[in-house]
Design an enzyme around this catalytic site. Structure first.
Site, PDB file in Angstrom:
ATOM      1  CE  LYS A  84      29.964  69.170  50.772  1.00 25.88           C
ATOM      2  NZ  LYS A  84      31.106  70.036  50.410  1.00 25.88           N
ATOM      3  CG  ASP A 129      27.048  69.984  56.258  1.00 28.40           C
ATOM      4  OD1 ASP A 129      27.437  69.282  55.319  1.00 28.40           O
ATOM      5  OD2 ASP A 129      27.483  71.129  56.474  1.00 28.40           O
ATOM      6  CB  THR A 178      33.979  66.238  52.567  1.00 29.10           C
ATOM      7  OG1 THR A 178      33.993  65.744  53.909  1.00 29.10           O
ATOM      8  CG2 THR A 178      33.557  67.690  52.570  1.00 29.10           C
ATOM      9  NE  ARG A 237      33.455  77.766  52.828  1.00 29.07           N
ATOM     10  CZ  ARG A 237      33.141  76.510  53.112  1.00 29.07           C
ATOM     11  NH1 ARG A 237      34.079  75.584  53.119  1.00 29.07           N
ATOM     12  NH2 ARG A 237      31.903  76.185  53.381  1.00 29.07           N
TER      13      ARG A 237
HETATM   14  N1  LIG Z   1      27.583  77.724  42.503  1.00 25.52           N
HETATM   15  C1  LIG Z   1      27.929  78.782  43.203  1.00 25.52           C
HETATM   16  N2  LIG Z   1      27.811  80.039  42.682  1.00 25.52           N
HETATM   17  C2  LIG Z   1      28.193  81.109  43.396  1.00 25.52           C
HETATM   18  N3  LIG Z   1      28.704  81.073  44.651  1.00 25.52           N
HETATM   19  C3  LIG Z   1      28.823  79.876  45.222  1.00 25.52           C
HETATM   20  C4  LIG Z   1      28.449  78.677  44.553  1.00 25.52           C
HETATM   21  N4  LIG Z   1      28.683  77.631  45.350  1.00 25.52           N
HETATM   22  C5  LIG Z   1      29.180  78.123  46.483  1.00 25.52           C
HETATM   23  N5  LIG Z   1      29.289  79.473  46.426  1.00 25.52           N
HETATM   24  C6  LIG Z   1      29.853  80.355  47.457  1.00 25.52           C
HETATM   25  O1  LIG Z   1      30.795  79.589  48.185  1.00 25.52           O
HETATM   26  C7  LIG Z   1      30.504  79.572  49.557  1.00 25.52           C
HETATM   27  C8  LIG Z   1      30.762  78.197  50.091  1.00 25.52           C
HETATM   28  O2  LIG Z   1      29.761  77.301  49.667  1.00 25.52           O
HETATM   29  P1  LIG Z   1      29.095  76.215  50.657  1.00 25.52           P
HETATM   30  O3  LIG Z   1      29.144  76.686  52.069  1.00 25.52           O
HETATM   31  O4  LIG Z   1      27.759  75.891  50.114  1.00 25.52           O
HETATM   32  O5  LIG Z   1      30.090  75.006  50.456  1.00 25.52           O
HETATM   33  P2  LIG Z   1      29.992  73.523  51.049  1.00 25.52           P
HETATM   34  O6  LIG Z   1      30.179  72.593  49.903  1.00 25.52           O
HETATM   35  O7  LIG Z   1      28.746  73.368  51.847  1.00 25.52           O
HETATM   36  O8  LIG Z   1      31.261  73.440  51.976  1.00 25.52           O
HETATM   37  P3  LIG Z   1      31.528  72.527  53.288  1.00 25.52           P
HETATM   38  O9  LIG Z   1      31.861  71.140  52.803  1.00 25.52           O
HETATM   39  O10 LIG Z   1      32.701  73.184  53.947  1.00 25.52           O
HETATM   40  O11 LIG Z   1      30.282  72.565  54.134  1.00 25.52           O
HETATM   41  C9  LIG Z   1      29.037  80.031  49.656  1.00 25.52           C
HETATM   42  O12 LIG Z   1      28.808  80.782  50.804  1.00 25.52           O
HETATM   43  C10 LIG Z   1      28.819  80.860  48.422  1.00 25.52           C
HETATM   44  O13 LIG Z   1      29.079  82.215  48.705  1.00 25.52           O
HETATM   45 MG   LIG Z   2      28.436  73.090  53.868  1.00 27.43          MG
END
Ligand SMILES: Nc1ncnc2c1ncn2[C@@H]1O[C@H](COP(=O)(O)OP(=O)(O)OP(=O)(O)O)[C@@H](O)[C@H]1O
Ligand SMILES: [Mg+2]
Length: 366
Positions: A84, A129, A178, A237
């Site tokens: 996200k 966020d 989430t 992640r």
């Molecule tokens: N579509 C994607 N392609 C490649 N790598 C990705 C992708 N999505 C996420 N990642 C990797 O996964 C990691 C986690 O993603 P991110 O921090 O954006 O998740 P989030 O949904 O924001 O999680 P949270 O709910 O914990 O904030 C990123 O740092 C990145 O390295």
């Molecule tokens: Mg996040």
């Protein structure tokens, strides 16, 4: 003033000490989370998977750019680690604009929000966020900002109080959560583009593993990448974390690359099984089956029995267990499915509900 970061997407990651300390699903942000920034995709092309969502976004971004208008507000919904925050940054990069990032708990007073919104430049991306945690006063202020690009600011008190309407520049709000169910419907209805993240398909997970290995300059065999991808609970992640661990195991054992036996051995040591379940996932299922006779059991009771926070249980563990067809959420509580009994090799599952796999999330909501 609320903690805030304004960055040009695609710029090199900020030094570790500039990334704010904080809590991430009950865990402290570790050095590893900070290092993960180097693996974050910057452009839509690098953002792998989520094909349906991406295709639509490409169109909306192109159209907004052609009209020289701000992109409509986006609502990003999905379990932790699916991308996200990454997508918010990617969108700013694609729009060739700056992103201002904060999180709802950091917006303490209306003044904090006014400070940010009045400083936004035209077509900037403003990322909030954990948007389900907004305070009501801030949320109401956001309604007008999202709809009319204006702010209501009350000056003075009592009968002499006046409301000032402050114009702000058209911007794109990206709200992430989430817990979509905890976001009020007036707020949800003001987002023009809802995006629901799905757990990643195996092929996409493999591509993510290979991309990350390339960035980390680590060699990984195809069969090893495939096993690692299958064991990372459909979550980039988790895949990146596992990849770093595999790299450690390979390095210490003197292996020149990450091979399938290295992954198998590491998964055994990390107690991750072939469905990608961690020890805690199996303990949750075992608790429901053994102590609560397969369920139903309420989320709070279950969380207390596990010594976990209910948020961690609901946000991190449950979505994957549901997607894997091992757990069901029913109005009366959580239930282990027949597949859960089978997976844990506990007899008595024949009469249990059959779990349905992967029907929770799919692309855009509309
Ligand atoms: N579509 C994607 N392609 C490649 N790598 C990705 C992708 N999505 C996420 N990642 C990797 O996964 C990691 C986690 O993603 P991110 O921090 O954006 O998740 P989030 O949904 O924001 O999680 P949270 O709910 O914990 O904030 C990123 O740092 C990145 O390295
Ligand atoms: Mg996040």
């Amino acid at each position: 003033m609320a903690p805030m970061a304004k960055t040009k997407p695609g710029a090199p990651p900020p030094p570790a000490e500039e990334i704010p300390e904080g809590l991430l699903h009950g865990e402290l942000i570790t050095d590893e989370d900070r290092r993960d920034h180097s693996l974050r995709p910057h452009s839509l092309k690098e953002f792998l998977g989520q094909a349906a969502m991406k295709e639509n976004l490409e169109v909306f971004i192109k159209a907004a750019k052609a009209r020289q208008e701000s992109l409509d507000h986006l609502f990003l919904i999905g379990p932790p680690g699916l991308g996200k925050t990454t997508l918010a940054q990617v969108i700013a990069h694609e729009l060739e604009t700056e992103i201002v990032q904060t999180s709802a708990p950091a917006l303490d007073r209306p003044k904090d929000l006014v400070g940010i919104l009045t400083n936004l430049k035209e077509r900037n991306v403003f990322f909030i966020d954990e948007i389900h945690r907004l305070k009501p006063a801030i949320e109401e202020m956001l309604y007008i900002a999202m709809e009319d690009y204006e702010l209501d600011w009350v000056i003075g008190q009592g009968p002499g109080a006046r409301t000032l309407r402050i114009p702000i520049k058209p911007f794109t709000l990206v709200g992430a959560t989430t817990k979509a169910g905890n976001v009020s419907s007036p707020l949800v209805s003001r987002f023009g583009i809802p995006c629901r993240f799905s757990f990643y398909e195996k092929a996409d997970m493999e591509a993510i593993v290979r991309r990350s290995a390339g960035i980390l300059e680590t060699k990984i065999d195809d069969t090893a990448a495939s096993l690692l991808a299958a064991s990372a609970r459909g979550t980039p992640r988790v895949a990146n974390r596992l990849l770093r661990r595999m790299r450690d195991f390979a390095q210490v054992s003197g292996a020149p690359s990450i091979t399938r036996p290295v992954v198998e051995d590491a998964l055994r040591r990390l107690e991750i099984d072939h469905l990608g379940l961690e020890k805690q996932d199996r303990e949750i299922l075992a608790m429901i089956i053994k102590r609560y006779n397969g369920g139903p059991v309420g989320a709070e009771t279950l969380a207390i029995s596990m010594g976990e926070g209910v948020d961690t249980l609901e946000d991190y563990y449950e979505p994957y267990l549901i997607q894997a067809g091992l757990l069901q959420r029913t109005p009366r509580g959580r239930m282990a499915t027949a597949l859960a009994y089978e997976h844990l090799k506990i007899p008595g599952g024949d009469t249990r509900v059959q779990g349905e796999r992967g029907n929770e999330n799919s692309g855009l909501l509309f």
